[in-house]
Design an enzyme around this catalytic site. Structure first.
Site, PDB file in Angstrom:
ATOM      1  N   GLU A  20      16.199   2.800  -1.020  1.00  0.00           N
ATOM      2  CA  GLU A  20      14.757   3.055  -1.127  1.00  0.00           C
ATOM      3  C   GLU A  20      14.101   3.448   0.188  1.00  0.00           C
ATOM      4  O   GLU A  20      13.106   4.146   0.192  1.00  0.00           O
ATOM      5  CB  GLU A  20      14.008   1.906  -1.809  1.00  0.00           C
ATOM      6  CG  GLU A  20      13.960   0.612  -1.066  1.00  0.00           C
ATOM      7  CD  GLU A  20      13.223  -0.482  -1.844  1.00  0.00           C
ATOM      8  OE1 GLU A  20      12.397  -0.177  -2.712  1.00  0.00           O
ATOM      9  OE2 GLU A  20      13.491  -1.659  -1.553  1.00  0.00           O
ATOM     10  N   ARG A  35       0.499   0.265  -0.674  1.00  0.00           N
ATOM     11  CA  ARG A  35       0.755   0.379  -2.109  1.00  0.00           C
ATOM     12  C   ARG A  35       1.505   1.657  -2.464  1.00  0.00           C
ATOM     13  O   ARG A  35       2.083   1.761  -3.541  1.00  0.00           O
ATOM     14  CB  ARG A  35      -0.570   0.364  -2.887  1.00  0.00           C
ATOM     15  CG  ARG A  35      -1.309  -0.944  -2.780  1.00  0.00           C
ATOM     16  CD  ARG A  35      -2.718  -0.818  -3.301  1.00  0.00           C
ATOM     17  NE  ARG A  35      -2.775  -0.659  -4.739  1.00  0.00           N
ATOM     18  CZ  ARG A  35      -2.817  -1.650  -5.612  1.00  0.00           C
ATOM     19  NH1 ARG A  35      -2.819  -2.887  -5.179  1.00  0.00           N
ATOM     20  NH2 ARG A  35      -2.859  -1.421  -6.899  1.00  0.00           N
ATOM     21  N   TRP A  71      -1.603   7.880  -6.217  1.00  0.00           N
ATOM     22  CA  TRP A  71      -0.164   8.010  -6.418  1.00  0.00           C
ATOM     23  C   TRP A  71      -0.013   8.824  -7.698  1.00  0.00           C
ATOM     24  O   TRP A  71      -0.353   8.367  -8.782  1.00  0.00           O
ATOM     25  CB  TRP A  71       0.459   6.617  -6.556  1.00  0.00           C
ATOM     26  CG  TRP A  71       1.950   6.604  -6.580  1.00  0.00           C
ATOM     27  CD1 TRP A  71       2.795   6.556  -5.509  1.00  0.00           C
ATOM     28  CD2 TRP A  71       2.795   6.588  -7.750  1.00  0.00           C
ATOM     29  NE1 TRP A  71       4.105   6.532  -5.925  1.00  0.00           N
ATOM     30  CE2 TRP A  71       4.129   6.551  -7.300  1.00  0.00           C
ATOM     31  CE3 TRP A  71       2.550   6.611  -9.126  1.00  0.00           C
ATOM     32  CZ2 TRP A  71       5.216   6.534  -8.155  1.00  0.00           C
ATOM     33  CZ3 TRP A  71       3.641   6.601  -9.988  1.00  0.00           C
ATOM     34  CH2 TRP A  71       4.956   6.568  -9.498  1.00  0.00           C
ATOM     35  N   LYS A  92      17.918  -1.854  -1.066  1.00  0.00           N
ATOM     36  CA  LYS A  92      17.191  -1.766   0.217  1.00  0.00           C
ATOM     37  C   LYS A  92      17.556  -0.478   0.931  1.00  0.00           C
ATOM     38  O   LYS A  92      16.702   0.225   1.447  1.00  0.00           O
ATOM     39  CB  LYS A  92      17.522  -2.947   1.151  1.00  0.00           C
ATOM     40  CG  LYS A  92      16.956  -4.283   0.812  1.00  0.00           C
ATOM     41  CD  LYS A  92      15.469  -4.398   0.898  1.00  0.00           C
ATOM     42  CE  LYS A  92      14.766  -3.942  -0.333  1.00  0.00           C
ATOM     43  NZ  LYS A  92      14.432  -4.775  -1.394  1.00  0.00           N
ATOM     44  N   LYS A  98       4.118   0.067  -3.857  1.00  0.00           N
ATOM     45  CA  LYS A  98       4.363  -1.372  -3.701  1.00  0.00           C
ATOM     46  C   LYS A  98       4.012  -2.120  -4.976  1.00  0.00           C
ATOM     47  O   LYS A  98       4.679  -3.052  -5.376  1.00  0.00           O
ATOM     48  CB  LYS A  98       3.510  -1.891  -2.532  1.00  0.00           C
ATOM     49  CG  LYS A  98       3.707  -3.367  -2.235  1.00  0.00           C
ATOM     50  CD  LYS A  98       5.064  -3.610  -1.619  1.00  0.00           C
ATOM     51  CE  LYS A  98       5.334  -5.082  -1.401  1.00  0.00           C
ATOM     52  NZ  LYS A  98       6.773  -5.315  -1.165  1.00  0.00           N
ATOM     53  N   GLU A 107      20.946  -5.916  -4.379  1.00  0.00           N
ATOM     54  CA  GLU A 107      19.731  -5.902  -3.563  1.00  0.00           C
ATOM     55  C   GLU A 107      19.971  -5.151  -2.246  1.00  0.00           C
ATOM     56  O   GLU A 107      19.124  -4.369  -1.802  1.00  0.00           O
ATOM     57  CB  GLU A 107      19.294  -7.355  -3.317  1.00  0.00           C
ATOM     58  CG  GLU A 107      18.082  -7.559  -2.446  1.00  0.00           C
ATOM     59  CD  GLU A 107      16.824  -6.833  -2.918  1.00  0.00           C
ATOM     60  OE1 GLU A 107      16.789  -6.331  -4.038  1.00  0.00           O
ATOM     61  OE2 GLU A 107      15.875  -6.754  -2.119  1.00  0.00           O
ATOM     62  N   CYS A 139      -2.090   3.730  -7.018  1.00  0.00           N
ATOM     63  CA  CYS A 139      -3.449   4.043  -6.582  1.00  0.00           C
ATOM     64  C   CYS A 139      -4.177   2.821  -6.043  1.00  0.00           C
ATOM     65  O   CYS A 139      -4.011   1.713  -6.536  1.00  0.00           O
ATOM     66  CB  CYS A 139      -4.254   4.584  -7.752  1.00  0.00           C
ATOM     67  SG  CYS A 139      -3.535   6.058  -8.453  1.00  0.00           S
ATOM     68  N   ASN A 163      -7.521   3.731 -11.144  1.00  0.00           N
ATOM     69  CA  ASN A 163      -6.112   3.352 -11.029  1.00  0.00           C
ATOM     70  C   ASN A 163      -5.644   3.000 -12.424  1.00  0.00           C
ATOM     71  O   ASN A 163      -6.235   2.127 -13.066  1.00  0.00           O
ATOM     72  CB  ASN A 163      -5.972   2.140 -10.085  1.00  0.00           C
ATOM     73  CG  ASN A 163      -4.573   1.552 -10.110  1.00  0.00           C
ATOM     74  OD1 ASN A 163      -3.606   2.233 -10.457  1.00  0.00           O
ATOM     75  ND2 ASN A 163      -4.452   0.293  -9.745  1.00  0.00           N
ATOM     76  N   GLY A 164      -4.610   3.683 -12.912  1.00  0.00           N
ATOM     77  CA  GLY A 164      -4.114   3.423 -14.259  1.00  0.00           C
ATOM     78  C   GLY A 164      -3.808   4.738 -14.955  1.00  0.00           C
ATOM     79  O   GLY A 164      -3.709   5.778 -14.302  1.00  0.00           O
ATOM     80  N   HIS A 195      37.217  -0.573 -12.375  1.00  0.00           N
ATOM     81  CA  HIS A 195      36.967   0.027 -13.690  1.00  0.00           C
ATOM     82  C   HIS A 195      36.213   1.342 -13.573  1.00  0.00           C
ATOM     83  O   HIS A 195      35.577   1.783 -14.534  1.00  0.00           O
ATOM     84  CB  HIS A 195      36.213  -0.969 -14.575  1.00  0.00           C
ATOM     85  CG  HIS A 195      36.973  -2.227 -14.799  1.00  0.00           C
ATOM     86  ND1 HIS A 195      38.076  -2.307 -15.617  1.00  0.00           N
ATOM     87  CD2 HIS A 195      36.828  -3.460 -14.245  1.00  0.00           C
ATOM     88  CE1 HIS A 195      38.563  -3.534 -15.588  1.00  0.00           C
ATOM     89  NE2 HIS A 195      37.818  -4.247 -14.753  1.00  0.00           N
TER      90      HIS A 195
HETATM   91  O1  M6R Z   1       5.778  -6.751  -7.529  1.00  0.00           O
HETATM   92  P1  M6R Z   1       7.064  -6.832  -8.280  1.00  0.00           P
HETATM   93  O2  M6R Z   1       7.969  -7.863  -7.722  1.00  0.00           O
HETATM   94  O3  M6R Z   1       6.853  -7.042  -9.750  1.00  0.00           O
HETATM   95  O4  M6R Z   1       7.742  -5.437  -8.080  1.00  0.00           O
HETATM   96  C1  M6R Z   1       8.934  -5.104  -8.716  1.00  0.00           C
HETATM   97  C2  M6R Z   1       9.555  -3.875  -8.113  1.00  0.00           C
HETATM   98  O5  M6R Z   1       8.699  -2.781  -8.227  1.00  0.00           O
HETATM   99  C3  M6R Z   1       9.901  -4.085  -6.639  1.00  0.00           C
HETATM  100  O6  M6R Z   1      10.714  -5.190  -6.454  1.00  0.00           O
HETATM  101  C4  M6R Z   1      10.599  -2.836  -6.063  1.00  0.00           C
HETATM  102  O7  M6R Z   1      11.852  -2.689  -6.638  1.00  0.00           O
HETATM  103  C5  M6R Z   1      10.676  -2.919  -4.548  1.00  0.00           C
HETATM  104  N1  M6R Z   1      10.387  -1.647  -3.975  1.00  0.00           N
HETATM  105  C6  M6R Z   1      12.001  -3.344  -4.047  1.00  0.00           C
HETATM  106  O8  M6R Z   1      12.094  -3.361  -2.666  1.00  0.00           O
END
Ligand code: M6R
Length: 614
Positions: free
Chosen positions: A494, A27, A75, A491, A609, A487, A2, A101-102, A510
């Site tokens: 997501e 966000r 959100w 990418k 985000k 990673e 949010c 927000n929360g 395994h």
């Molecule tokens: O702001 P942060 O680095 O603490 O966020 C952690 C994760 O939410 C963030 O890295 C998330 O996995 C991203 N969408 C990855 O691209």
């Protein structure tokens, strides 16, 4: 998650609020809304499911005048994304409007009591409970709005950043914060309110980061007042924000993600600036200078993070263990916080977070702090919650990251971890001068080598077309490049919604090897390093089962290049710096696959985000 925006002053609030919501779109959200008080003292609340642009269309024939207003991107947590659940929420008497927000954790219990008292609810949200509770306190205690908010918040368990409008007091916004971010911008005879500084910097660089358990009384023409829940006045510290508008725009790129991938050479140079002296051949981190004894005395490092930052943490483990000879554990913050972890005062916790607001990382570091650990933060967002909770730390200085998929923050985090490992290893005497100097020299060359990788963008865009219709991918790497495989897979999944798994290459046999057939693309990081021969064997195992190999190799490679179906050649670097180079083609690959599939690259579905709820 949010996003909150607010304005009070002499200008029309609506355009400022909408621009602010657009700035917070990164966000992640699923509905949006706005509340305004017009010059007749009428409170108008408008909400729409979908994007901020849907809200703008919805209000095109409504009265959105007024010099005071609050706006929100939601959100969904409690209740599906729909107009009724979007914020702002009204109090039953129609006098108050709230954005939040929360999460209010004890909302059920409060709601039950309010229903017994005759309150009617129009949404499934926890937020509506809070605004009704404030009205209830106002009604039953006959107190001012400020007191009603204070008393209501004392009953609430959970996290919140809120802003409340009262149509009976059209010159005032009440805001409050606990564990969710809130920033107030101070202009000339006007105030701005937002979840972060991005919606504010266009108007003023003077901000106050609201502290936990405090409320802000924001009145046009009056000085800002910050009070705690017991009405004790606090003296807020006004800070200067360095953000520029250019950093918040796409600058000619089709997406923020691509812009941020291309910014990496400059970001890494910025991140190292003032911290490496090539002339003297040394790394200087102020945090290590200031807290030398505490850091050198660490019996163990515990790295806490989530998502991409956790992947950077895994690379940090390899770096710190090999250079400093200290055991390192890397923990998902969300798991750590709900265990009863064994922490001693000799532990140093490293909390890594791009946003500095991730609820799990924040809670995990608070737990570690309570148990006596020394806390080191590695963050990007200046002034965010995590750096404010740490004992010391280093910002990564890569500028605002707006694409939901983290890119430049990852390479920035890895760079800071490398500098930290080098600085500590030098002080401890666990690294030879030759190795130390060699890494420092090579770090200087990294931005240029990143630039070289970026030149392959078009070729990678072409290559990515073949994955557009893949349903699954496997990413393999070893040593420093195993976290890079994780990673790369993250990418892809997501932003393109294709299932992808990252594995340490040798672990494949395994279990995951059962998945391999002629339909399965396997991305292998096979650069020249000490594990090269081993990864060649792993590639053979995939080939033998007809998997399609896409290999990242070092320029001049002959062995893997012959085995692979597709090859991306990369400049050679030191093994410990390999992630800084090998990550970039995987970011580009993920990006282009998502673009080919027509996905919303910067705001992928369901993602946020800044993950400010657990
Ligand atoms: O702001 P942060 O680095 O603490 O966020 C952690 C994760 O939410 C963030 O890295 C998330 O996995 C991203 N969408 C990855 O691209």
């Amino acid at each position: 998650m949010c996003g909150i925006v607010g304005y009070i002053g002499n200008r029309e609030a609506f355009p400022i609020l909408m621009k602010g919501l657009h700035r917070l779109e990164y966000r992640g959200y699923d509905s949006a809304g706005v509340a305004l008080i017009n010059s007749n003292g009428e409170l108008g609340v408008y909400k729409a499911k979908g994007k901020v642009s849907d809200l703008e269309t919805f209000v095109s024939d409504k009265d959105v005048t007024g010099n005071i207003g609050i706006a929100h991107t939601r959100w969904a947590t409690h209740g599906e994304p729909c107009q009724e659940n979007a914020h702002p929420h009204y109090s039953s008497n129609g006098r108050l409007a709230i954005i939040h927000n929360g999460i209010i954790e004890n909302y059920m219990e409060i709601k039950k009591h309010l229903i017994e008292c005759g309150f009617i609810f129009r949404s499934d949200t926890d937020t509506e409970v809070l605004v009704q509770l404030i009205q209830y306190v106002q009604d039953t205690e006959n107190v001012s709005l400020v007191s009603a908010v204070q008393l209501a918040l004392k009953q609430v368990i959970g996290a919140y950043a809120i802003a409340v409008l009262d149509k009976e007091q059209p010159e005032q916004i009440i805001a409050a914060r606990k564990s969710s971010p809130l920033v107030i911008g101070i202009g000339d005879d006007e105030y701005f309110l937002a979840s972060d500084a991005m919606p504010i910097v266009e108007y003023t660089k003077r901000v106050i980061y609201v502290e936990d358990d405090t409320i802000a009384v924001i009145r046009k023409g009056d000085a800002l007042r910050i009070l705690d829940l017991n009405n004790v006045e606090h003296n807020p510290e006004v800070k200067h924000v360095e953000l520029s508008i250019g950093q918040l725009e796409k600058g000619g790129f089709p997406h923020f993600m691509l812009k941020e991938i291309f910014e990496q050479p400059q970001c890494i140079a910025n991140c190292m600036k003032g911290r490496i002296s090539q002339d003297l051949g040394e790394v200087k981190l102020s945090s290590v200078i200031d807290y030398k004894e505490r850091l050198l005395g660490a019996h163990r490092f515990i790295i806490l993070a989530c998502g991409t930052s956790w992947h950077a943490g895994l690379i940090g483990k390899y770096l710190l263990e090999s250079m400093c000879h200290v055991p390192v554990e890397v923990e998902y913050a969300s798991e750590f916080r709900y265990r009863d972890p064994v922490i001693t005062p000799n532990d140093v916790v490293i909390a890594i977070s791009q946003s500095g607001e991730t609820a799990d990382t924040l809670a995990a570091l608070k737990l570690a702090k309570k148990k006596g650990a020394f806390i080191y933060g590695i963050c990007n967002a200046v002034g965010s919650s995590i750096p404010r909770e740490t004992d010391t730390g280093s910002y990564i200085h890569v500028g605002p990251e707006i694409g939901v998929a983290s890119t430049k923050a990852f390479t920035g985090q890895v760079t800071v971890l490398t500098l930290l490992a080098l600085a500590l290893a030098k002080e401890k005497g666990t690294i030879s001068n030759v190795a130390y100097q060699k890494i420092i020299r090579e770090l200087d060359a990294i931005p240029e080598k990143m630039q070289e990788v970026l030149k392959q963008n078009d070729a990678i865009a072409d290559l990515s077309k073949i994955f557009t219709y893949a349903h699954n991918l496997i990413y393999l790497g070893r040593g420093y490049c195993y976290p890079v495989a994780l990673e790369g897979a993250l990418k892809l999944k997501e932003i393109s919604y294709i299932h992808a798994e990252g594995y340490p290459a040798a672990e494949m046999k395994h279990g995951p090897i059962a998945l391999i057939d002629a339909e399965m693309p396997v991305v292998v990081i096979a650069t020249h390093n000490t594990l090269y021969e081993k990864i060649v064997s792993n590639i053979q195992e995939v080939k033998a089962r007809k998997g399609k190999i896409i290999a990242l190799v070092t320029k001049g490679d002959t062995v893997v290049s012959k085995l692979a179906d597709h090859v991306i050649e990369l400049p050679s670097t030191l093994e410990c710096l390999d992630p800084l180079i090998t990550t970039i083609p995987l970011q580009l690959l993920g990006y282009h696959v998502a673009v080919h599939k027509g996905k919303d690259v910067d705001q992928p579905r369901n993602l946020a985000k800044s993950v400010t709820v657990e």
